[in-house]
Scaffold this motif. Structure first.
Motif, PDB file in Angstrom:
ATOM      1  N   THR A 139     -45.396  -3.925  28.608  1.00  0.00           N
ATOM      2  CA  THR A 139     -45.241  -5.123  27.780  1.00  0.00           C
ATOM      3  C   THR A 139     -44.399  -4.749  26.562  1.00  0.00           C
ATOM      4  O   THR A 139     -44.863  -4.038  25.664  1.00  0.00           O
ATOM      5  CB  THR A 139     -46.615  -5.666  27.344  1.00  0.00           C
ATOM      6  OG1 THR A 139     -47.406  -5.895  28.516  1.00  0.00           O
ATOM      7  CG2 THR A 139     -46.478  -6.970  26.585  1.00  0.00           C
ATOM      8  N   LEU A 140     -43.154  -5.204  26.535  1.00  0.00           N
ATOM      9  CA  LEU A 140     -42.187  -4.735  25.534  1.00  0.00           C
ATOM     10  C   LEU A 140     -42.562  -5.064  24.079  1.00  0.00           C
ATOM     11  O   LEU A 140     -42.434  -4.196  23.208  1.00  0.00           O
ATOM     12  CB  LEU A 140     -40.790  -5.268  25.860  1.00  0.00           C
ATOM     13  CG  LEU A 140     -40.194  -4.743  27.182  1.00  0.00           C
ATOM     14  CD1 LEU A 140     -38.815  -5.347  27.421  1.00  0.00           C
ATOM     15  CD2 LEU A 140     -40.093  -3.217  27.182  1.00  0.00           C
ATOM     16  N   PRO A 141     -43.030  -6.288  23.756  1.00  0.00           N
ATOM     17  CA  PRO A 141     -43.343  -6.577  22.346  1.00  0.00           C
ATOM     18  C   PRO A 141     -44.367  -5.615  21.747  1.00  0.00           C
ATOM     19  O   PRO A 141     -44.299  -5.290  20.556  1.00  0.00           O
ATOM     20  CB  PRO A 141     -43.884  -8.014  22.386  1.00  0.00           C
ATOM     21  CG  PRO A 141     -43.260  -8.601  23.606  1.00  0.00           C
ATOM     22  CD  PRO A 141     -43.184  -7.487  24.606  1.00  0.00           C
ATOM     23  N   ASN A 142     -45.324  -5.154  22.571  1.00  0.00           N
ATOM     24  CA  ASN A 142     -46.336  -4.210  22.072  1.00  0.00           C
ATOM     25  C   ASN A 142     -45.686  -2.897  21.638  1.00  0.00           C
ATOM     26  O   ASN A 142     -46.026  -2.320  20.605  1.00  0.00           O
ATOM     27  CB  ASN A 142     -47.379  -3.920  23.157  1.00  0.00           C
ATOM     28  CG  ASN A 142     -48.208  -5.148  23.488  1.00  0.00           C
ATOM     29  OD1 ASN A 142     -48.047  -6.181  22.868  1.00  0.00           O
ATOM     30  ND2 ASN A 142     -49.087  -5.033  24.467  1.00  0.00           N
ATOM     31  N   VAL A 143     -44.742  -2.422  22.463  1.00  0.00           N
ATOM     32  CA  VAL A 143     -44.064  -1.149  22.156  1.00  0.00           C
ATOM     33  C   VAL A 143     -43.142  -1.325  20.959  1.00  0.00           C
ATOM     34  O   VAL A 143     -43.050  -0.450  20.089  1.00  0.00           O
ATOM     35  CB  VAL A 143     -43.273  -0.640  23.382  1.00  0.00           C
ATOM     36  CG1 VAL A 143     -42.642   0.717  23.083  1.00  0.00           C
ATOM     37  CG2 VAL A 143     -44.169  -0.549  24.607  1.00  0.00           C
ATOM     38  N   VAL A 144     -42.458  -2.481  20.897  1.00  0.00           N
ATOM     39  CA  VAL A 144     -41.563  -2.768  19.765  1.00  0.00           C
ATOM     40  C   VAL A 144     -42.338  -2.726  18.446  1.00  0.00           C
ATOM     41  O   VAL A 144     -41.901  -2.117  17.464  1.00  0.00           O
ATOM     42  CB  VAL A 144     -40.880  -4.147  19.945  1.00  0.00           C
ATOM     43  CG1 VAL A 144     -40.190  -4.585  18.647  1.00  0.00           C
ATOM     44  CG2 VAL A 144     -39.875  -4.093  21.087  1.00  0.00           C
ATOM     45  N   ALA A 145     -43.525  -3.346  18.445  1.00  0.00           N
ATOM     46  CA  ALA A 145     -44.348  -3.381  17.226  1.00  0.00           C
ATOM     47  C   ALA A 145     -44.734  -1.963  16.795  1.00  0.00           C
ATOM     48  O   ALA A 145     -44.653  -1.618  15.610  1.00  0.00           O
ATOM     49  CB  ALA A 145     -45.595  -4.217  17.460  1.00  0.00           C
ATOM     50  N   LYS A 146     -45.131  -1.135  17.770  1.00  0.00           N
ATOM     51  CA  LYS A 146     -45.504   0.251  17.446  1.00  0.00           C
ATOM     52  C   LYS A 146     -44.290   1.047  16.972  1.00  0.00           C
ATOM     53  O   LYS A 146     -44.382   1.845  16.037  1.00  0.00           O
ATOM     54  CB  LYS A 146     -46.114   0.931  18.672  1.00  0.00           C
ATOM     55  CG  LYS A 146     -47.513   0.470  19.012  1.00  0.00           C
ATOM     56  CD  LYS A 146     -48.026   1.257  20.202  1.00  0.00           C
ATOM     57  CE  LYS A 146     -49.391   0.761  20.653  1.00  0.00           C
ATOM     58  NZ  LYS A 146     -49.838   1.471  21.868  1.00  0.00           N
ATOM     59  N   TYR A 147     -43.142   0.822  17.624  1.00  0.00           N
ATOM     60  CA  TYR A 147     -41.916   1.547  17.243  1.00  0.00           C
ATOM     61  C   TYR A 147     -41.540   1.230  15.803  1.00  0.00           C
ATOM     62  O   TYR A 147     -41.185   2.115  15.028  1.00  0.00           O
ATOM     63  CB  TYR A 147     -40.765   1.167  18.184  1.00  0.00           C
ATOM     64  CG  TYR A 147     -39.454   1.845  17.835  1.00  0.00           C
ATOM     65  CD1 TYR A 147     -39.083   3.043  18.446  1.00  0.00           C
ATOM     66  CD2 TYR A 147     -38.592   1.296  16.884  1.00  0.00           C
ATOM     67  CE1 TYR A 147     -37.889   3.671  18.117  1.00  0.00           C
ATOM     68  CE2 TYR A 147     -37.401   1.912  16.542  1.00  0.00           C
ATOM     69  CZ  TYR A 147     -37.052   3.098  17.164  1.00  0.00           C
ATOM     70  OH  TYR A 147     -35.866   3.726  16.823  1.00  0.00           O
ATOM     71  N   ASN A 148     -41.626  -0.047  15.443  1.00  0.00           N
ATOM     72  CA  ASN A 148     -41.231  -0.443  14.084  1.00  0.00           C
ATOM     73  C   ASN A 148     -42.187   0.084  13.020  1.00  0.00           C
ATOM     74  O   ASN A 148     -41.868   0.096  11.840  1.00  0.00           O
ATOM     75  CB  ASN A 148     -41.098  -1.964  14.005  1.00  0.00           C
ATOM     76  CG  ASN A 148     -39.868  -2.469  14.768  1.00  0.00           C
ATOM     77  OD1 ASN A 148     -38.877  -1.750  14.900  1.00  0.00           O
ATOM     78  ND2 ASN A 148     -39.933  -3.685  15.284  1.00  0.00           N
TER      79      ASN A 148
END
Length: 269
Positions: free
Chosen positions: A46-55
């Motif tokens: 699930t991309l948004p979850n990873v994006v949030a952690k990356y940011n």
């Protein structure tokens, strides 16, 4: 650099560029899938979850994700057997909402534990594990009682070292070894009996997520409030959440409880 789903999709496409793997992007669900071409077994990210952690944390999140996904893909592509792995089978605690079937619709092996928890069984594969399903049991002609006996025996060999904290005249003990079986230690009856024997007040335990077991020697009403807040905080932050309800340990049984602020707990009937 601020990450987006499209940027992450491109990065993951490069990371998992392998002739035996197929990758795909689902725009509607904003997800990225990696699977073996031969078996179609794989993982959906699930991309948004990873994006949030990356940011929040940066590049290390993508490196960790790649490592976990590659390990999971490796395990999917290997056959596991129970015979010969007896010393590597452990019980794992999960919530009652945890799926009881595999993605292939095979029943997982489990037993009821409390109103909030169940016990599943895992083959430890080093960096990861596989939950035991009924097809694995049938292959070896094992019973559920047999695997439970093996897993419980192995659990007793795990250390029960803890950190101690005293808050408002209450004692809190934390087991957090990060070996994947911290919450499982709630099944170590000898350990709980020893803690009960040495407690000054009422003994409560909590398994908010897989990687911690909290044992509380509650000696006043404030202790219940502290335990409730602590358990909820851990539950919200855990990688594999289990339950936000603590449990009272009495007469070798565990009873989940609601803790009302400034009050003693009420049993969760």
């Amino acid at each position: 650099m601020q990450m987006t789903s499209l940027k992450l999709k491109k990065i993951l496409g490069e990371r998992f560029n392998h002739p035996e793997l197929r990758t795909s992007y689902n725009r509607d669900k904003d997800s990225f899938r990696v699977e073996w071409r031969s078996t179609k077994k794989g993982i959906t990210i699930t991309l948004p979850n990873v994006v949030a952690k990356y940011n929040q944390k940066g590049q290390e999140i993508i490196d960790e994700l790649e490592e976990h996904v590659k390990e999971a893909l490796r395990i999917m592509n290997e056959e596991q057997h129970l015979a010969g792995m007896e010393k590597h089978i452990y019980p794992v605690i999960r919530s009652t909402s945890f799926p009881t079937k595999t993605n292939s619709n095979i029943n997982l092996v489990y037993k009821d534990h409390t109103a909030e928890t169940r016990v599943f069984y895992a083959i430890d594969l080093g960096k990861s594990y596989r939950l035991v399903d009924e097809s694995l049991l049938a292959e070896e002609n094992w019973t559920k009682e047999h695997i439970d006996e093996i897993a419980t025996f192995n659990l007793r060999s795990l250390s029960v070292d803890y950190n101690h904290d005293r808050v408002a005249d209450n004692d809190f003990y934390f087991i957090a070894t990060q070996d994947g079986y911290d919450a499982s230690r709630i099944l170590n009856e000898a350990f709980l009996e020893a803690m009960k024997a040495n407690s000054k007040g009422e003994l409560a335990v909590a398994v908010p997520h897989q990687d911690v077991l909290i044992v509380a020697d509650v000696q006043n009403n404030t202790g219940y409030d502290v335990l409730a807040q602590m358990t909820m905080k851990f539950f919200a932050e855990g990688r594999i959440p289990i339950t936000s309800l603590p449990m009272i340990y009495e007469n070798k049984t565990l009873e989940p409880i609601f803790i009302l602020a400034k009050n003693r707990p009420e049993k969760n009937d």
